[in-house]
Enzyme design. Structure first.
Site, short mmCIF file in Angstrom:
data_model
loop_
_atom_site.label_atom_id
_atom_site.label_comp_id
_atom_site.label_asym_id
_atom_site.label_seq_id
_atom_site.Cartn_x
_atom_site.Cartn_y
_atom_site.Cartn_z
N LYS A 210 0.87 -1.18 0.00
CA LYS A 210 0.00 0.00 0.00
C LYS A 210 0.90 1.23 0.00
O LYS A 210 1.58 1.52 0.97
CB LYS A 210 -0.92 0.03 1.23
CG LYS A 210 -1.94 1.16 1.16
CD LYS A 210 -2.86 1.16 2.37
CE LYS A 210 -4.01 2.15 2.15
NZ LYS A 210 -3.55 3.50 1.81
N GLU A 259 -1.29 3.97 -8.46
CA GLU A 259 -0.88 5.13 -7.67
C GLU A 259 0.25 5.83 -8.40
O GLU A 259 1.01 5.22 -9.16
CB GLU A 259 -0.38 4.71 -6.28
CG GLU A 259 -1.38 4.01 -5.42
CD GLU A 259 -1.95 4.92 -4.33
OE1 GLU A 259 -1.37 5.98 -4.07
OE2 GLU A 259 -2.98 4.54 -3.76
#
Length: 511
Positions: A210, A259
């Site tokens: 993450k 991302e």
């Protein structure tokens, strides 16, 4: 539709915690609203202005304004006036903005004034209203809720679907399809306390890094590349590196999820604020890009060569991703094929610890058989992050709105200096139960040293335990830092203010 009707329903929705009651109230409102009203009604109910920020804060709203006796303002006319106010600029714009705002408030009834003040200051808090609004919209139009949810997911806009549905009926839903070039709302994750808990809940899964970056959705159709954020804002011109990166990928049109993040020369992530500032910069992009380059990291693919992949299991989507995106631009991951295998479970925990050691936020554990539930916080994605806590002192509190009217809610939090004074680190109203709100309102009332009608200042005696996700630099607060995603865990009645954490302790946790 009169604004008074919207204000009344907003008050009723805020006063109930029952989802079925909220849904019924909104469905009734949507049946009354016209197709032109509902794209404004929905964000207003959720506490958002469709225009974004329009330059109005508490200072412009100070002082009483005599309300109108009867309601005459419509939703669309009010929104048009707020759009005009937000468009004011240049010399004298501040006074002109306040003058027009005062005229608007003068035309509003007392209930409408309360609603507008809360809307303009971000104090309309109804709780997960968008999800309830989808079910209410389905009920109002006589459409299957699952089909409405999917249309909203593919359109990227509840208001757009609502307008079409109320104007044309359920048949309009078929026109909303996954289309390269039109962003969709991303799939989000729930939370698990540990990697092993997440594995136990999901079964066969993948554990992925993450990253503390900016969520992006990248659409490529021939030479045209568009990049959108989690909120579907188009930032293509601000991150030219992404167009360069994906232009060499094989095949035809595609949609990627991932991302964008700024990395240091050592490969570790730079502070989140640097990534955010870089992505947010609209001026002299070339110079900023040279100073703070960003790289994409992709973890999912929604469409390839005209094939919609949303309903495929994660494992199959990842095979499509691996065939399209080079490994350096794919997220690091570990597959747990057998959740009962202790070796694999230990490897997943080690992967989590190694991810933290590389400077990232944590991991997202994803069920291997799960489809991509765009626009929803799916139960098949579970994020795991280390929990940070601090014991901080309440310096002040703000009066709440909606269900929290009459309760002291938003807490101003401070850390202790060595000389016994306190330095403010931020605010939070999250994590407070009804019982906690009632107790702290009474307790802070006893500690009150002043009340301006919005903020109650108090003697710095009440200590609260705060969970937070990390620290970020801030020019707004005197210590130069603030807490990210702070929420209240409990009131520490067992601790006095001298037992609170010091600002030195806080700053020592900044990485």
């Amino acid at each position: 539709m009169l604004l008074a009707r919207l204000a009344h329903v907003s008050l009723e929705v805020a006063a109930t915690s029952a989802r079925t009651r909220k849904t019924a109230l909104l469905a009734g409102l949507f049946r009354e609203a016209g197709p032109e009203d509902v794209p404004v009604v929905i964000p207003y109910l959720a506490g958002r202005l469709p225009q974004g920020r329009i330059g109005i804060g508490w200072s412009a709203l100070r002082g009483p304004v005599e309300p109108a006796a009867t309601p005459t303002l419509t939703v669309t006319a009010t929104d048009a006036e707020l759009t005009a106010i937000g468009a004011l600029s240049g010399p004298g714009s501040q006074s002109a903005r306040k003058e027009r705002l005062t005229r608007l408030l003068t035309a509003a009834t007392a209930d409408e004034q309360r609603f507008l003040r809360a809307l303009l200051t971000g104090e309309v808090r109804q709780g997960a209203l968008d999800a309830v609004a989808v079910d209410a919209l389905a009920g109002a139009a006589g459409a299957p809720p699952a089909e409405v949810r999917r249309a909203v997911m593919l359109a990227g806009s509840l208001g757009l679907v609502a307008r079409a549905l109320l104007a044309e009926g359920p048949g309009a839903l078929a026109s909303f399809r996954l289309t390269v070039g039109r962003p969709v709302q991303p799939m989000l994750a729930h939370t698990a306390r540990s990697v092993t808990e997440a594995i136990d809940r999901l079964g066969p899964c993948a554990v992925e890094e993450k990253l503390d970056g900016i969520r992006v959705q990248v659409h490529r159709d021939g030479p045209r590349v568009r990049v959108h954020t989690r909120t579907l804002d188009d930032i293509s011109d601000r991150v030219p590196e992404l167009a360069t990166a994906v232009s060499g990928f094989p095949g035809g049109p595609f949609i990627l999820d991932g991302e964008v993040i700024a990395l240091g020369t050592d490969g570790r992530p730079r502070p989140f604020q640097e990534t955010a500032a870089r992505v947010g910069s609209r001026r002299d992009v070339a110079t900023v890009a040279d100073a703070v380059p960003v790289v994409p990291v992709f973890f999912d693919v929604l469409s390839v060569d005209g094939r919609e992949l949303l309903d495929l299991p994660l494992a199959e989507r990842h095979r499509e991703l691996a065939a399209l995106v080079p490994e350096p631009m794919r997220v690091r991951r570990l597959v747990v094929a057998d959740p009962a295998d202790e070796v694999q479970r230990e490897a997943a925990v080690a992967f989590f610890e190694a991810t933290l050691a590389r400077g990232h936020e944590g991991v997202v554990v994803k069920g291997s058989t799960a489809a991509y539930s765009a626009g929803r916080r799916g139960a098949s994605w579970l994020k795991v992050k280390p929990v940070h806590t601090l014991d901080l002192v309440v310096l002040a509190a703000e009066w709440g709105h909606g269900r929290r009217t009459g309760k002291l809610s938003n807490l101003h939090l401070g850390a202790r200096r060595q000389d016994g004074t306190f330095v403010m680190l931020g605010k939070t109203f999250k994590g407070l139960t009804d019982a906690m709100l009632t107790w702290q309102t009474e307790r802070l009332g006893e500690l009150s040293t002043g009340d301006d009608g919005h903020v109650v200042t108090v003697r710095p005696e009440l200590v609260v335990e705060i969970a937070y996700d990390g620290l970020q630099d801030s020019t707004r607060y005197p210590a130069g830092v603030t807490l990210r995603f702070a929420r209240v865990l409990r009131h520490r009645e067992d601790k006095g203010p001298q037992g609170a954490d010091t600002i030195d302790t806080v700053l020592s946790r900044r990485t």
